[in-house]
Design a protein around this motif. Structure first.
Motif, PDB file in Angstrom:
ATOM      1  N   GLY A 154      25.547   2.219  -7.767  1.00  0.00           N
ATOM      2  CA  GLY A 154      25.827   3.653  -7.666  1.00  0.00           C
ATOM      3  C   GLY A 154      24.592   4.476  -7.914  1.00  0.00           C
ATOM      4  N   GLU A 155      24.658   5.725  -7.479  1.00  0.00           N
ATOM      5  CA  GLU A 155      23.543   6.646  -7.721  1.00  0.00           C
ATOM      6  C   GLU A 155      23.977   7.685  -8.748  1.00  0.00           C
ATOM      7  OE1 GLU A 155      22.070   8.547  -4.207  1.00  0.00           O
ATOM      8  OE2 GLU A 155      20.642   9.777  -5.344  1.00  0.00           O
ATOM      9  N   ILE A 156      23.120   7.908  -9.728  1.00  0.00           N
ATOM     10  CA  ILE A 156      23.403   8.955 -10.730  1.00  0.00           C
ATOM     11  C   ILE A 156      23.098  10.300 -10.080  1.00  0.00           C
ATOM     12  CG2 ILE A 156      22.805   9.904 -12.979  1.00  0.00           C
ATOM     13  CD1 ILE A 156      21.764   7.079 -13.740  1.00  0.00           C
ATOM     14  N   ILE A 157      24.115  11.163 -10.045  1.00  0.00           N
ATOM     15  CA  ILE A 157      23.889  12.456  -9.386  1.00  0.00           C
ATOM     16  C   ILE A 157      23.925  13.626 -10.376  1.00  0.00           C
ATOM     17  CG2 ILE A 157      24.675  11.741  -7.096  1.00  0.00           C
ATOM     18  CD1 ILE A 157      27.365  13.120  -7.783  1.00  0.00           C
ATOM     19  N   TYR A 158      24.380  13.367 -11.589  1.00  0.00           N
ATOM     20  CA  TYR A 158      24.434  14.472 -12.572  1.00  0.00           C
ATOM     21  C   TYR A 158      24.460  13.867 -13.965  1.00  0.00           C
ATOM     22  CZ  TYR A 158      25.388  19.328 -13.849  1.00  0.00           C
ATOM     23  OH  TYR A 158      25.280  20.603 -14.325  1.00  0.00           O
ATOM     24  N   LEU A 159      23.790  14.519 -14.884  1.00  0.00           N
ATOM     25  CA  LEU A 159      23.610  13.969 -16.233  1.00  0.00           C
ATOM     26  C   LEU A 159      24.040  14.981 -17.291  1.00  0.00           C
ATOM     27  CD1 LEU A 159      22.258  11.810 -18.053  1.00  0.00           C
ATOM     28  CD2 LEU A 159      20.056  12.770 -17.421  1.00  0.00           C
ATOM     29  N   HIS A 160      24.815  14.506 -18.275  1.00  0.00           N
ATOM     30  CA  HIS A 160      25.174  15.349 -19.423  1.00  0.00           C
ATOM     31  C   HIS A 160      24.589  14.699 -20.670  1.00  0.00           C
ATOM     32  CE1 HIS A 160      28.488  17.339 -17.123  1.00  0.00           C
ATOM     33  NE2 HIS A 160      28.482  16.167 -16.511  1.00  0.00           N
ATOM     34  N   LEU A 161      23.997  15.510 -21.536  1.00  0.00           N
ATOM     35  CA  LEU A 161      23.388  14.986 -22.757  1.00  0.00           C
ATOM     36  C   LEU A 161      23.870  15.789 -23.951  1.00  0.00           C
ATOM     37  CD1 LEU A 161      19.693  14.917 -21.587  1.00  0.00           C
ATOM     38  CD2 LEU A 161      20.992  12.932 -22.288  1.00  0.00           C
ATOM     39  N   ASP A 162      24.291  15.120 -24.995  1.00  0.00           N
ATOM     40  CA  ASP A 162      24.611  15.825 -26.239  1.00  0.00           C
ATOM     41  C   ASP A 162      23.315  16.474 -26.735  1.00  0.00           C
ATOM     42  OD1 ASP A 162      25.055  16.526 -28.905  1.00  0.00           O
ATOM     43  OD2 ASP A 162      26.485  14.889 -29.196  1.00  0.00           O
ATOM     44  N   GLU A 163      23.355  17.802 -26.915  1.00  0.00           N
ATOM     45  CA  GLU A 163      22.097  18.537 -27.152  1.00  0.00           C
ATOM     46  C   GLU A 163      21.387  18.129 -28.439  1.00  0.00           C
ATOM     47  OE1 GLU A 163      24.038  22.162 -26.678  1.00  0.00           O
ATOM     48  OE2 GLU A 163      24.530  22.427 -28.799  1.00  0.00           O
ATOM     49  N   GLN A 164      22.102  17.512 -29.373  1.00  0.00           N
ATOM     50  CA  GLN A 164      21.426  17.104 -30.614  1.00  0.00           C
ATOM     51  C   GLN A 164      20.442  15.948 -30.380  1.00  0.00           C
ATOM     52  OE1 GLN A 164      23.859  14.960 -33.601  1.00  0.00           O
ATOM     53  NE2 GLN A 164      25.542  15.101 -32.135  1.00  0.00           N
ATOM     54  N   TYR A 165      20.527  15.309 -29.210  1.00  0.00           N
ATOM     55  CA  TYR A 165      19.651  14.169 -28.940  1.00  0.00           C
ATOM     56  C   TYR A 165      18.554  14.485 -27.925  1.00  0.00           C
ATOM     57  CZ  TYR A 165      23.591  11.775 -31.086  1.00  0.00           C
ATOM     58  OH  TYR A 165      24.591  11.386 -31.945  1.00  0.00           O
ATOM     59  N   VAL A 166      18.344  15.766 -27.668  1.00  0.00           N
ATOM     60  CA  VAL A 166      17.337  16.098 -26.654  1.00  0.00           C
ATOM     61  C   VAL A 166      16.532  17.323 -27.095  1.00  0.00           C
ATOM     62  CG1 VAL A 166      19.043  17.385 -25.292  1.00  0.00           C
ATOM     63  CG2 VAL A 166      17.003  16.566 -24.178  1.00  0.00           C
ATOM     64  N   THR A 167      15.219  17.258 -26.866  1.00  0.00           N
ATOM     65  CA  THR A 167      14.374  18.435 -27.078  1.00  0.00           C
ATOM     66  C   THR A 167      13.709  18.749 -25.747  1.00  0.00           C
ATOM     67  OG1 THR A 167      12.443  17.126 -27.684  1.00  0.00           O
ATOM     68  CG2 THR A 167      13.887  17.820 -29.484  1.00  0.00           C
ATOM     69  N   PHE A 168      13.241  19.977 -25.628  1.00  0.00           N
ATOM     70  CA  PHE A 168      12.562  20.373 -24.388  1.00  0.00           C
ATOM     71  C   PHE A 168      11.161  20.835 -24.764  1.00  0.00           C
ATOM     72  CE2 PHE A 168      11.703  22.942 -20.627  1.00  0.00           C
ATOM     73  CZ  PHE A 168      12.121  22.058 -19.640  1.00  0.00           C
ATOM     74  N   GLN A 169      10.154  20.070 -24.348  1.00  0.00           N
ATOM     75  CA  GLN A 169       8.758  20.392 -24.685  1.00  0.00           C
ATOM     76  C   GLN A 169       7.885  20.178 -23.466  1.00  0.00           C
ATOM     77  OE1 GLN A 169       7.842  17.577 -27.735  1.00  0.00           O
ATOM     78  NE2 GLN A 169       9.084  18.620 -29.273  1.00  0.00           N
ATOM     79  N   ASP A 170       6.873  21.012 -23.336  1.00  0.00           N
ATOM     80  CA  ASP A 170       5.895  20.891 -22.242  1.00  0.00           C
ATOM     81  C   ASP A 170       6.597  20.723 -20.891  1.00  0.00           C
ATOM     82  OD1 ASP A 170       3.989  20.904 -24.261  1.00  0.00           O
ATOM     83  OD2 ASP A 170       4.092  18.716 -24.477  1.00  0.00           O
ATOM     84  N   GLY A 171       7.670  21.460 -20.718  1.00  0.00           N
ATOM     85  CA  GLY A 171       8.355  21.459 -19.424  1.00  0.00           C
ATOM     86  C   GLY A 171       9.174  20.216 -19.136  1.00  0.00           C
ATOM     87  N   ASP A 172       9.427  19.398 -20.165  1.00  0.00           N
ATOM     88  CA  ASP A 172      10.197  18.184 -19.896  1.00  0.00           C
ATOM     89  C   ASP A 172      11.193  17.882 -21.026  1.00  0.00           C
ATOM     90  OD1 ASP A 172      10.957  16.112 -18.340  1.00  0.00           O
ATOM     91  OD2 ASP A 172       8.962  15.221 -18.176  1.00  0.00           O
ATOM     92  N   HIS A 173      12.210  17.111 -20.675  1.00  0.00           N
ATOM     93  CA  HIS A 173      13.191  16.705 -21.683  1.00  0.00           C
ATOM     94  C   HIS A 173      12.692  15.472 -22.433  1.00  0.00           C
ATOM     95  CE1 HIS A 173      15.735  18.946 -18.785  1.00  0.00           C
ATOM     96  NE2 HIS A 173      16.282  19.386 -19.902  1.00  0.00           N
TER      97      HIS A 173
END
Ligand SMILES: Cc1cc2nc3c(=O)[nH]c(=O)nc-3n(C[C@H](O)[C@H](O)[C@H](O)COP(=O)(O)O)c2cc1C
Length: 218
Positions: A154-173
């Motif tokens: 299968g192809e991943i077409i959309y992603l959900h992430l619990d926000e406590q496990y992700v930071t956004f820095q230098d334009g990237d997750h």
């Protein structure tokens, strides 16, 4: 060395030996929906990410002749609806996920039995599981049938992430994987492993770096 001619092994001994050697395996907790709208949820550890361009996943689903159509509900639903969601598994939910592997009849929604929360997906009909740290909405690309195995791609077409496990820095997750406490499958039956405590790092060198480092102790 112990040497084994795999073709001469019984199916169950092949399962026991190979699943004890190919470890740890990530676990895809797969949600699907059938033609009548009944949700199905089940774990699969014959699973991995096969590439990122495009983002491709593969799941090995065993056939089951005792079932209607000879397929596990997940395999049947993906064949019919061509959509599925992979909910990644961590320590918080592993006991509930384990419960959903019971052979419930097709009309049973295992996520309800396990007390997991369903949320609507963005681009596919099967719901995602709220308690998972991440959910991959997938569209079916292809199924390769080899003997008793159906390798669903299968192809991943959309992603959900619990926000406590992700930071956004230098334009990237940036994903805080070690905080997710992912669980892996060990051996064939009943065994799991925690992965967070044993994280370590080994840099991958370029060919030139390797040549310049020749003779140095690794
Ligand atoms: C952790 C775990 C991993 C599993 N991995 C697989 C797998 O990779 N392939 C498979 O066919 N069954 C696997 N199973 C068994 C299925 O989850 C089980 O047959 C389940 O009832 C299938 O559900 P379904 O009929 O609703 O699709 C696994 C079970 C557990 C607990």
């Amino acid at each position: 060395m112990t040497e084994i001619d795999v073709a001469k092994m019984t199916s169950s001994s092949r399962y026991a030996v190979l699943t004890s050697l190919v470890v740890p395996r990530p676990i895809a907790f797969v949600t699907t929906i059938n033609e009548d709208g009944v949700v199905n949820a089940a774990p699969f550890s014959y699973f991995n990410l096969m590439g990122n361009d495009p983002p491709v996943v593969a799941i090995g689903i065993g056939k089951d002749e005792s079932r209607k159509y000879g397929l596990k509900d997940t395999g049947y639903n993906i064949q019919k609806t061509r959509e599925f969601v992979i909910n990644m598994v961590n320590e918080d939910i592993i006991e509930k996920v384990n419960l959903t592997a019971i052979d419930f009849p097709p009309e049973v929604d295992e996520s309800e039995i396990a007390g997991l929360t369903k949320l609507p997906s963005a681009k596919v009909k099967p719901p995602r599981i709220k308690e998972s740290a991440s959910n991959f909405e997938c569209r079916h690309l292809s199924t390769i049938e080899i003997g008793n195995v159906r390798v669903v791609i299968g192809e991943i077409i959309y992603l959900h992430l619990d926000e406590q496990y992700v930071t956004f820095q230098d334009g990237d997750h940036h994903i805080l994987t070690e905080l997710i406490l992912p669980v892996g499958r060990m051996h064939g039956k009943d065994f799991y492993t925690r992965s967070a405590a044993s994280l370590f790092r080994i840099a991958r060198q370029s060919y030139n770096e390797w040549k310049n480092n020749l003779g140095k102790k690794i």
